[in-house]
Scaffold this motif. Sequence first.
Motif, mmCIF file in Angstrom:
data_model
loop_
_atom_site.group_PDB
_atom_site.id
_atom_site.type_symbol
_atom_site.label_atom_id
_atom_site.label_comp_id
_atom_site.label_asym_id
_atom_site.label_seq_id
_atom_site.Cartn_x
_atom_site.Cartn_y
_atom_site.Cartn_z
ATOM 1 N N LEU A 5 0.856 -1.191 0.000
ATOM 2 C CA LEU A 5 0.000 0.000 0.000
ATOM 3 C C LEU A 5 0.893 1.242 0.000
ATOM 4 O O LEU A 5 1.813 1.349 0.809
ATOM 5 N N VAL A 6 0.611 2.147 -0.942
ATOM 6 C CA VAL A 6 1.399 3.389 -1.038
ATOM 7 C C VAL A 6 0.503 4.563 -0.658
ATOM 8 O O VAL A 6 -0.600 4.707 -1.200
ATOM 9 N N SER A 36 2.890 -10.020 -6.695
ATOM 10 C CA SER A 36 2.711 -8.831 -5.846
ATOM 11 C C SER A 36 1.667 -7.904 -6.452
ATOM 12 O O SER A 36 1.429 -7.938 -7.656
ATOM 13 N N ALA A 37 1.058 -7.097 -5.618
ATOM 14 C CA ALA A 37 0.092 -6.114 -6.117
ATOM 15 C C ALA A 37 0.259 -4.816 -5.341
ATOM 16 O O ALA A 37 0.625 -4.829 -4.167
ATOM 17 N N VAL A 38 -0.017 -3.712 -6.021
ATOM 18 C CA VAL A 38 0.144 -2.392 -5.395
ATOM 19 C C VAL A 38 -1.202 -1.675 -5.338
ATOM 20 O O VAL A 38 -1.953 -1.671 -6.311
ATOM 21 N N SER A 39 -1.495 -1.090 -4.191
ATOM 22 C CA SER A 39 -2.663 -0.211 -4.069
ATOM 23 C C SER A 39 -2.179 1.120 -3.522
ATOM 24 O O SER A 39 -1.093 1.203 -2.940
ATOM 25 N N GLY A 40 -3.016 2.127 -3.708
ATOM 26 C CA GLY A 40 -2.667 3.440 -3.171
ATOM 27 C C GLY A 40 -3.817 3.944 -2.318
ATOM 28 O O GLY A 40 -4.957 3.512 -2.481
ATOM 29 N N ILE A 41 -3.510 4.862 -1.422
ATOM 30 C CA ILE A 41 -4.571 5.496 -0.647
ATOM 31 C C ILE A 41 -4.334 7.004 -0.668
ATOM 32 O O ILE A 41 -3.245 7.479 -0.369
#
Length: 327
Positions: A5-6, A36-41
């Motif tokens: 999480l970024v 892998s997986a990337v999410s942002g907030i």
Amino acid sequence: MNKFLVFLEQREGVVKKASIEIWNRVQGLVSAWPDSAVSGILAGPADIGQLNGLLAGKGVVYHADEECFGLYNQEAYARLIADTMKRDASTVLFFADSSLTRDLAPRLSVSLQASLLSGCLLFNQEGIAGSCFRPVYSGTALASFLPARQLTIYTILSRGMVEVTATESHIDFMTLQPQHVAVSDLFPVVRRIVMRKGQLDVAEATTIVAGGRGMGGAEGFALLDKLAALLGGAVGASRTAVDEGWRAHAEQIGQTGKTVAPALYFACGISGAVQHLAGIGSARIVVAINCDRDAPIFDVADYGIVGDVFVVLPKLIDELQEYLKKK
Ligand SMILES: Cc1cc2nc3c(=O)[nH]c(=O)nc-3n(C[C@H](O)[C@H](O)[C@H](O)COP(=O)(O)OP(=O)(O)OC[C@H]3O[C@@H](n4cnc5c(N)ncnc54)[C@H](O)[C@@H]3O)c2cc1C
């Protein structure tokens, strides 16, 4: 599966360049770890159109666009991020290193029982949950650190010089359902300090023109404002210049100021005390202007000019103006 999480930090609705850079660097790491997986907030009202073409790779950005997240509130932000991490089963949280995230990350590390590695410069490409490098001893050495816990929080120093461009990307934006954020009155807003429109944050600038006691006073900094404008950079200051009230604390660089990593750093009338050098260890090229040839700043400078700033800087500005006119 590794889930990252970024945090995309915004101020006044503008997402910080340093956060975008960290997103793209994390995407670069993910390509080496296929599972892998990337999410942002993104917390607070902001036009997500500003991110078009800037975020690389694949992923989803959650946008909590309620007004209550517009201004930073440690409690509300920590709760939002912790909830998002739980829902997404994220194991690694990335922040761009900033005064906001230096405040927020320790709280999250306690509440999530996560390892916190702050002020990291580079990842060891051999394992994302593995080691990362941090500058130590005032930036004179890099040390490798390994998180002790499975949940890890990193705050990453901006490298400034990294171009933020996305070639291929597929990013989904998802607005988070409005939620009631009941925050305690532990964090009242005492004072709001708003940067001048168009003013660059030293932590994000690729060129910094910094001044110290040798600039003689607030009016002396007008030369640095001019040079910074010509170079498209930001003005920084030593602690002395800030303590004297010549510049704002947001511009202070060093141990008790900001850590910067520009491509080009001008130190004008700055002696080069160890506490100042602690903030510039990752600058790529340092140019020092000082009338004392024995000033310690020359020990770390790539280019040194022994001379009076009030003689050297006007000449430098004139030459630069001529050069830019011809270009
Ligand atoms: C716990 C702690 C934390 C600190 N944190 C920081 C920090 O975050 N950042 C920071 O910067 N400092 C910090 N300091 C202060 C630091 O120790 C120095 O005092 C400070 O950096 C000195 O600032 P300066 O170089 O502007 O001033 P000075 O040390 O007074 O140096 C001025 C320089 O300007 C030169 N000069 C003077 N006139 C001219 C001229 N006309 N032309 C060219 N050169 C000229 C002089 O030769 C001299 O080298 C900290 C100190 C402590 C104890």
